[in-house]
Design a protein around this motif. Structure first.
Motif, PDB file in Angstrom:
ATOM      1  N   LEU A   1       0.839  -1.193   0.000  1.00 56.75           N
ATOM      2  CA  LEU A   1       0.000   0.000   0.000  1.00 56.75           C
ATOM      3  C   LEU A   1       0.875   1.244   0.000  1.00 56.75           C
ATOM      4  N   LEU A   2       0.540   2.198  -0.846  1.00 58.68           N
ATOM      5  CA  LEU A   2       1.290   3.451  -0.973  1.00 58.68           C
ATOM      6  C   LEU A   2       0.332   4.614  -0.815  1.00 58.68           C
ATOM      7  N   CYS A   3       0.783   5.680  -0.159  1.00 65.84           N
ATOM      8  CA  CYS A   3      -0.064   6.862  -0.076  1.00 65.84           C
ATOM      9  C   CYS A   3       0.796   8.105   0.092  1.00 65.84           C
ATOM     10  N   PHE A   4       0.286   9.225  -0.371  1.00 68.79           N
ATOM     11  CA  PHE A   4       0.922  10.514  -0.148  1.00 68.79           C
ATOM     12  C   PHE A   4      -0.152  11.597  -0.114  1.00 68.79           C
TER      13      PHE A   4
ATOM     14  N   SER B   1      -2.326   0.611  -4.434  1.00 70.43           N
ATOM     15  CA  SER B   1      -1.852  -0.667  -3.906  1.00 70.43           C
ATOM     16  C   SER B   1      -1.375  -1.556  -5.034  1.00 70.43           C
ATOM     17  N   ILE B   2      -0.342  -2.328  -4.745  1.00 72.66           N
ATOM     18  CA  ILE B   2       0.278  -3.223  -5.724  1.00 72.66           C
ATOM     19  C   ILE B   2       0.350  -4.610  -5.113  1.00 72.66           C
TER      20      ILE B   2
ATOM     21  N   GLU C   1      11.657 -10.143   0.145  1.00 77.28           N
ATOM     22  CA  GLU C   1      12.288  -9.091  -0.643  1.00 77.28           C
ATOM     23  C   GLU C   1      12.423  -7.810   0.183  1.00 77.28           C
ATOM     24  N   PHE C   2      13.529  -7.107   0.005  1.00 78.69           N
ATOM     25  CA  PHE C   2      13.686  -5.773   0.568  1.00 78.69           C
ATOM     26  C   PHE C   2      12.910  -4.798  -0.309  1.00 78.69           C
ATOM     27  N   ILE C   3      12.254  -3.823   0.299  1.00 75.60           N
ATOM     28  CA  ILE C   3      11.511  -2.812  -0.444  1.00 75.60           C
ATOM     29  C   ILE C   3      12.224  -1.479  -0.312  1.00 75.60           C
TER      30      ILE C   3
ATOM     31  N   HIS D   1       4.522   7.296   1.620  1.00 72.40           N
ATOM     32  CA  HIS D   1       4.472   6.364   2.742  1.00 72.40           C
ATOM     33  C   HIS D   1       4.142   4.970   2.227  1.00 72.40           C
ATOM     34  N   VAL D   2       4.856   4.002   2.763  1.00 77.84           N
ATOM     35  CA  VAL D   2       4.787   2.634   2.261  1.00 77.84           C
ATOM     36  C   VAL D   2       4.361   1.689   3.380  1.00 77.84           C
TER      37      VAL D   2
END
Length: 393
Positions: free
Chosen positions: A78-81, A91-92, A333-335, A381-382
């Motif tokens: 989830l991503l937001c700004f 969201s991915i 996985e590292f993000i 923000h992740v």
């Protein structure tokens, strides 16, 4: 005789018609368990919309068992700004790439899901960071008042004000998997204390409860909690010991404990790793590596460590920007995400075992040209491993 035969035929036709009408009526109403299975396969937006179809559908989608099953679906990033008094959300799906796709540029023309919301109140995401996503919910604050956000239902819940006199607060969001309850815990920001305030979501609670922490400690700007298996972990400073420790808050029992950190060089970042809490620090003898300390036994303060050939911050020469480590996917996985979102913007997924990267281009995160034309960018923000929740406020 002919009249009797004709009469019998008419009776048979009538019976057949009645039987068909009954079958049609029964066929139009699916069994509840089948309806539930169908609804579980729909996107969260459709599930929310279909609550208005009928009382049985509303009952199914608001049932705690259905909500818990809905959460078990594939986690998302989830991503937001925030921009122009709006909150842009995307969201991915977190899917693990096969090995032959590593070291190749991977992009998508559109995020799998996106929307934006008009904010009716100010949000300062940059100074007081939001919590992680805990079973589909995220908590942040506005003027020292905690606000709970459900990205799936797009609803906000403003909690009662704290009557503590604390000017600023640090908030933590926890989840008790035994009773299936979320709890918000608050302590004063950058001020030593030996008590906290706790609020249980979904209960009849009207005000905050005071709970003793057993250990006088303080948080700071970098304090960020992580909830794993019913325990909230966060870094804190203990004055009388003059040392930083890992504090724990058991969400169910509401008891606190402290754990000695494995090294004085531990980085501020706490990251969930394979179902356990991990502390990140730089590995001294490697230019491009990190050491991850993993808590093996909380009672014995026992830690193990792993070294990865992956930088703590990654500078992409082709893009001319710096990427910061924001967490791990459930696949290990590292993000890495750009510190500021602008057009174009990317996410890097690093697989440390093979020291490989893949790049995801954030195309279509918004069509708002006034937002895209801002050359300064926005803080992105992740929230890794976000699960959809139909919990209503």
């Amino acid at each position: 005789m002919e009249q009797q035969e004709e009469k019998k035929k008419k009776i048979k036709v009538c019976k057949r018609r009645r039987r068909r009408r009954k079958q049609s009526k029964s066929g139009s109403s699916l069994p509840l368990d089948l309806t539930s299975e169908i609804l579980l396969r729909l996107p969260e937006k459709s599930v929310v919309r279909f609550r208005c179809v009928s009382k049985p559908w509303s009952s199914i989608t608001t049932d705690p068992y259905f909500i818990s099953l809905f959460k078990t679906r594939s986690p998302r990033l989830l991503l937001c700004f925030k921009a122009n008094d709006k909150l842009f959300v995307s969201s991915i799906r977190q899917h693990h790439q096969t090995f032959d796709t590593w070291n190749k540029s991977y992009s998508s023309s559109q995020p799998i899901d996106r929307y934006h919301m008009d904010l009716k109140f100010p949000i300062n995401f940059n100074y007081f960071l939001p919590t992680e996503s805990v079973q589909g919910l995220i908590c942040f604050q506005e003027s020292a008042t905690p606000i709970v956000w459900n990205p799936s239902t797009r609803r906000f819940l403003t909690l009662p004000k704290l009557n503590t006199g604390w000017k600023d607060i640090t908030i933590f969001l926890g989840y008790d998997p035994v009773e299936g309850k979320h709890k918000v815990m608050c302590i004063p920001f950058s001020k030593s204390c030996d008590d906290c305030r706790v609020f249980t979501l979904g209960s009849a609670q009207k005000s905050w409860r005071a709970v003793k922490t057993n250990y006088s400690h303080r948080s700071n700007y970098y304090t960020s909690g992580r909830c794993i298996k019913g325990v909230v972990y966060y870094l804190a400073f203990v004055y009388h010991m003059d040392v930083w420790v890992l504090m724990t808050f058991d969400v169910k029992s509401e008891k606190f404990d402290r754990i000695q950190l494995p090294s004085s060089d531990v980085h501020k970042e706490l990251i969930p790793y394979e179902g356990r809490i991990g502390c990140v620090d730089r590995k001294r003898n490697m230019k491009k590596g990190i050491r991850l300390w993993i808590l093996e036994d909380a009672e014995k303060h026992k830690w193990s460590s792993k070294d990865f050939l992956a930088p703590l911050s990654h500078f992409d020469k082709s893009l001319g920007c710096c990427f910061l480590l924001k967490g791990f996917t459930s696949a290990g996985e590292f993000i890495y995400v750009e510190q500021l979102f602008r057009k174009p913007s990317y996410i890097l997924f690093c697989y440390p075992v093979r020291n490989s990267f893949r790049r995801f281009e954030l195309k279509g995160i918004t069509d708002d040209q006034s937002v895209l034309s801002n050359v300064h960018g926005y803080t992105l923000h992740v929230f890794p491993n976000h699960v959809e929740s139909q919990l209503s406020f």
